[in-house]
Each structure stands twice: as C-alpha cells, then as structure tokens.
Write an enzyme that holds these catalytic residues in place. Structure first.
Site, PDB file in Angstrom:
ATOM      1  N   GLY A  60       0.843  -1.208   0.000  1.00 28.03           N
ATOM      2  CA  GLY A  60       0.000   0.000   0.000  1.00 28.03           C
ATOM      3  C   GLY A  60       0.871   1.248   0.000  1.00 28.03           C
ATOM      4  O   GLY A  60       0.629   2.201  -0.760  1.00 28.03           O
ATOM      5  N   HIS A  61       1.896   1.242   0.861  1.00 23.80           N
ATOM      6  CA  HIS A  61       2.840   2.368   0.854  1.00 23.80           C
ATOM      7  C   HIS A  61       3.570   2.440  -0.494  1.00 23.80           C
ATOM      8  O   HIS A  61       3.752   3.521  -1.049  1.00 23.80           O
ATOM      9  CB  HIS A  61       3.906   2.187   1.945  1.00 23.80           C
ATOM     10  CG  HIS A  61       3.393   2.190   3.346  1.00 23.80           C
ATOM     11  ND1 HIS A  61       3.452   1.080   4.155  1.00 23.80           N
ATOM     12  CD2 HIS A  61       2.822   3.167   4.095  1.00 23.80           C
ATOM     13  CE1 HIS A  61       2.962   1.374   5.345  1.00 23.80           C
ATOM     14  NE2 HIS A  61       2.559   2.629   5.343  1.00 23.80           N
ATOM     15  N   GLN A  85       0.309  11.246  17.818  1.00 22.62           N
ATOM     16  CA  GLN A  85      -0.949  10.730  17.282  1.00 22.62           C
ATOM     17  C   GLN A  85      -1.364   9.413  17.946  1.00 22.62           C
ATOM     18  O   GLN A  85      -2.365   8.832  17.577  1.00 22.62           O
ATOM     19  CB  GLN A  85      -0.893  10.582  15.753  1.00 22.62           C
ATOM     20  CG  GLN A  85       0.003   9.471  15.250  1.00 22.62           C
ATOM     21  CD  GLN A  85       0.135   9.534  13.726  1.00 22.62           C
ATOM     22  OE1 GLN A  85       0.739  10.455  13.172  1.00 22.62           O
ATOM     23  NE2 GLN A  85      -0.443   8.565  13.040  1.00 22.62           N
ATOM     24  N   ASP A 174      -6.901   5.770   4.742  1.00 22.91           N
ATOM     25  CA  ASP A 174      -7.159   6.625   5.901  1.00 22.91           C
ATOM     26  C   ASP A 174      -7.973   7.833   5.424  1.00 22.91           C
ATOM     27  O   ASP A 174      -7.481   8.961   5.361  1.00 22.91           O
ATOM     28  CB  ASP A 174      -5.833   7.054   6.534  1.00 22.91           C
ATOM     29  CG  ASP A 174      -5.057   5.858   7.027  1.00 22.91           C
ATOM     30  OD1 ASP A 174      -5.413   5.317   8.083  1.00 22.91           O
ATOM     31  OD2 ASP A 174      -4.111   5.416   6.335  1.00 22.91           O
ATOM     32  N   LEU A 208      -4.405  -3.547   3.016  1.00 23.21           N
ATOM     33  CA  LEU A 208      -3.066  -3.690   3.581  1.00 23.21           C
ATOM     34  C   LEU A 208      -2.889  -2.663   4.696  1.00 23.21           C
ATOM     35  O   LEU A 208      -3.321  -1.520   4.576  1.00 23.21           O
ATOM     36  CB  LEU A 208      -2.001  -3.464   2.506  1.00 23.21           C
ATOM     37  CG  LEU A 208      -1.979  -4.450   1.349  1.00 23.21           C
ATOM     38  CD1 LEU A 208      -0.742  -4.224   0.491  1.00 23.21           C
ATOM     39  CD2 LEU A 208      -2.013  -5.878   1.838  1.00 23.21           C
TER      40      LEU A 208
HETATM   41  P1  AMP Z   1       1.080   4.930   7.725  1.00 21.03           P
HETATM   42  O1  AMP Z   1       2.479   4.434   7.635  1.00 21.03           O
HETATM   43  O2  AMP Z   1       0.114   3.912   8.230  1.00 21.03           O
HETATM   44  O3  AMP Z   1       0.969   6.271   8.412  1.00 21.03           O
HETATM   45  O4  AMP Z   1       0.636   5.199   6.222  1.00 21.03           O
HETATM   46  C1  AMP Z   1       1.341   6.072   5.397  1.00 21.03           C
HETATM   47  C2  AMP Z   1       0.512   6.371   4.186  1.00 21.03           C
HETATM   48  O5  AMP Z   1       0.238   5.159   3.496  1.00 21.03           O
HETATM   49  C3  AMP Z   1      -0.847   6.997   4.532  1.00 21.03           C
HETATM   50  O6  AMP Z   1      -1.138   8.025   3.598  1.00 21.03           O
HETATM   51  C4  AMP Z   1      -1.786   5.847   4.394  1.00 21.03           C
HETATM   52  O7  AMP Z   1      -3.102   6.228   4.076  1.00 21.03           O
HETATM   53  C5  AMP Z   1      -1.143   5.075   3.238  1.00 21.03           C
HETATM   54  N1  AMP Z   1      -1.600   3.686   3.243  1.00 21.03           N
HETATM   55  C6  AMP Z   1      -1.587   2.821   4.289  1.00 21.03           C
HETATM   56  N2  AMP Z   1      -2.141   1.650   3.926  1.00 21.03           N
HETATM   57  C7  AMP Z   1      -2.514   1.778   2.622  1.00 21.03           C
HETATM   58  C8  AMP Z   1      -3.156   0.920   1.683  1.00 21.03           C
HETATM   59  N3  AMP Z   1      -3.533  -0.312   1.992  1.00 21.03           N
HETATM   60  N4  AMP Z   1      -3.385   1.395   0.436  1.00 21.03           N
HETATM   61  C9  AMP Z   1      -3.011   2.661   0.114  1.00 21.03           C
HETATM   62  N5  AMP Z   1      -2.406   3.519   0.948  1.00 21.03           N
HETATM   63  C10 AMP Z   1      -2.164   3.094   2.202  1.00 21.03           C
END
Ligand code: AMP
Length: 314
Positions: A60-61, A85, A174, A208
C-alpha cells in the site's frame, strides 16, 4: 544541449549513455539537513514529491512511491513514528519498525532520500504548538482516539514546512485523515498539491495495513469481515436501499456473524464533510473500525447510489 541530456539522465538515475546507475539513497536524520537537501532541489527547479509514513512498509505504501516516482523527482519518504498521534494506551511501543527492510524497499523503489527525524528533534522540550482541524477531527477515528488527528495534522504540517514538497501522497485507506489534511491545506493556504491514492488490498479484499502483522493466522482469516461488511453496504445501496440506518445494520449483521470481531464504529457519512447522513443520495463513505482479537483495524469504501465502489475508488 549535451548538458541538458546529462541533467535529465542524472535525474532519472541513468548515466550519459542512458544506462541505469545504482543511486544510493540518502538517509537524512536531521531537520536542517532535510531542509537543505529540499532547498537545493527547489533551486534546481525540480519537482519534489513527499510520501509521509510511519514505516513497516507494505505494498500500500509502495503504491504511493510508484505514483510519486511517475510525477516527481526527487521523491522523498519520511518514516516517523509520530508519538503525538498515539494515545497513552495505544500501540506506539509495539508498533513494528523493521527499518532495514524498509530502507531496502525504498532503495528498490528508487526513492531519492528518506527522512528519519528523531522524536526529540520533532518535539523538543517545551513544544506546545498543535494544529487542530475543528469538527471533523472529533468524529469517528477522532472520537475513538482523542487527540489522534491533532497529532496527525501537526506532524504533517511540520513535514510540509521542512520539505516544502510540490506534491504529497496519501492513501484513501485513511479517508478521514485525508479529508483533515485537505482541509488544513485549504484553511492555512499551504502551497502543496495533495495526491490521494486508492486503497491497496490483499486478493481477498483485506486492506493492507502495518497492523495486519499483529494478526494470528486465524485472526487474519476473520479480518476479511471488514471488507465483506463494506461490500454488503455497497450491494444494498445498489439494490436501492438508501436509508443509512438500514445500510449500517447490514454492515453490522455481517460483522456480528464473525465471533472474533468487536465493532468500534460503523458509519456512513457525506464524503466531503464527514457529517452523518439520513440517506445516501450522493457520494458517501462507509467507514468502520473493528477489533479482531487485540488488533484494531479500520477500512472504508466510497459508495454512491448508482456507482461501483471500485470504479469510484480507482
Ligand atoms: P502509515 O504508515 O500507516 O501512516 O501510512 C502512510 C501512508 O500510506 C498513509 O497516507 C496511508 O493512508 C497510506 N496507506 C496505508 N495503507 C494503505 C493501503 N492499503 N493502500 C493505500 N495507501 C495506504
């Protein structure tokens, strides 16, 4: 002319013959170095893309980095486990942080630099300035996790200030966070263009998430229920049911059939304001937060009366 070609090749990570160079990725640990690096890129008229993350990178990232790589050079990643957060009883201390694996993934994705600030530098002693996006921050995730979005908005504004990216990439996974950042950017006249990317899912539909790692194999199977519940709402909507209470009930029915699932919230809201709706007559979000065992997962789907959720999301 020769120099123009050379510059372009260098920007693409190619040598003067167009052969791919192994570009070492910069690992930047201080705010001043990050500012300097980004300032140089801007002075060179380059288009800076920023992908903020908390690490434990998954596909996803990586989809965000792919998209950023198509639109920007340089692309910067940030990995920062943002303490503000997380609530006092949340999973900050046990949040996965496989830094070496993350750095390898970023190198493979040809990210130009990764910004790894310390919490001490981001929040020095006496830090007392926070961003609160009123209204929307207090609902849904904000209600379940008081202070969460204040921490998110504050750190994102700090990252925008430090890097001053032209483009910043966020995932629709998110959705409420995206809306809050969009509002902050508009309200504070920030000079950054936000790019929102679709949610990347496992083949069975589970979104994911770094938190999926906490799931046991049995819990992993149960976790599919989040996506099934969202699909149930979309299916009902397409069959003509627009009453949100009824749509929410159909989501809860799916979740209640899974013994490992404990619902935190199930809601349908206006996709722009995140206000509750009586009827779904326009583009809306179905959102849920569910505990599977001890792991709290969130997911959402854009739904609309005469639309296909995937078609909308892509
Ligand atoms: P995080 O590391 O959880 O803060 O996520 C970093 C970025 O990755 C944020 O913009 C999330 O929305 C995005 N993100 C996390 N999981 C996914 C996913 N499954 N599909 C797309 N983007 C994602």
């Amino acid at each position: 002319m020769f120099f123009a070609t050379k510059d372009l090749n260098q920007q693409r990570g190619l040598d003067s013959h167009g052969v791919e160079l192994l570009q070492p990725m910069d690992t930047i640990r201080t705010i001043s170095w990050m500012k300097e690096k980004a300032r140089e890129a801007r002075q060179d008229q380059r288009i800076i893309g920023l992908v903020p993350t908390m690490g434990a990178l998954h596909c996803g990232h990586m989809a965000l980095f792919d998209r950023a790589g198509k639109e920007c050079a340089p692309v910067y990643a940030s990995i920062f486990l943002n303490p503000t957060q997380f609530g006092p009883n949340e999973d900050l201390s046990k949040y996965p942080h496989p830094l070496d694996a993350d750095l390898r993934k970023l190198t493979d994705a040809k990210v130009d630099a990764v910004f790894l600030p310390s919490a001490e530098e981001m929040y020095p002693a006496g830090f007392s300035t926070y961003v609160h996006v009123e209204g929307i921050s207090d609902r849904l995730e904000g209600k379940s996790r008081p202070g969460h979005f204040r921490g998110v908005a504050t750190v994102v504004l700090k990252l925008f200030e430090i890097v001053q990216p032209h483009y910043a990439y966020f995932g629709r996974k998110d959705a409420q966070q995206v809306r809050i950042i969009q509002k902050m950017v508009r309200d504070l006249d920030l000079d950054v263009h936000l790019v929102i990317c679709p949610t990347v899912r496992e083949p069975d539909g589970l979104a994911l998430s770094s938190r999926n790692e906490y799931l046991s194999p049995e819990e992993r199977k149960s976790a599919i229920v989040l996506f099934r519940a969202l699909q149930a709402a979309q299916k009902q909507l397409l069959s003509g049911v627009t009453d949100t209470l009824e749509l929410q009930r159909s989501m809860r029915n799916v979740l209640e059939r899974e013994p490992r699932a404990r619902v935190d919230y199930v809601e349908i809201v206006d996709a722009g304001t995140f206000e509750p709706l009586g009827r779904v007559t326009r583009r809306s979000y179905a959102l849920l937060a569910v505990r599977i065992g001890n792991t709290r997962l969130i997911d959402n789907m854009l739904i609309e009366p005469a639309g296909d959720a995937f078609a909308v999301e892509l």
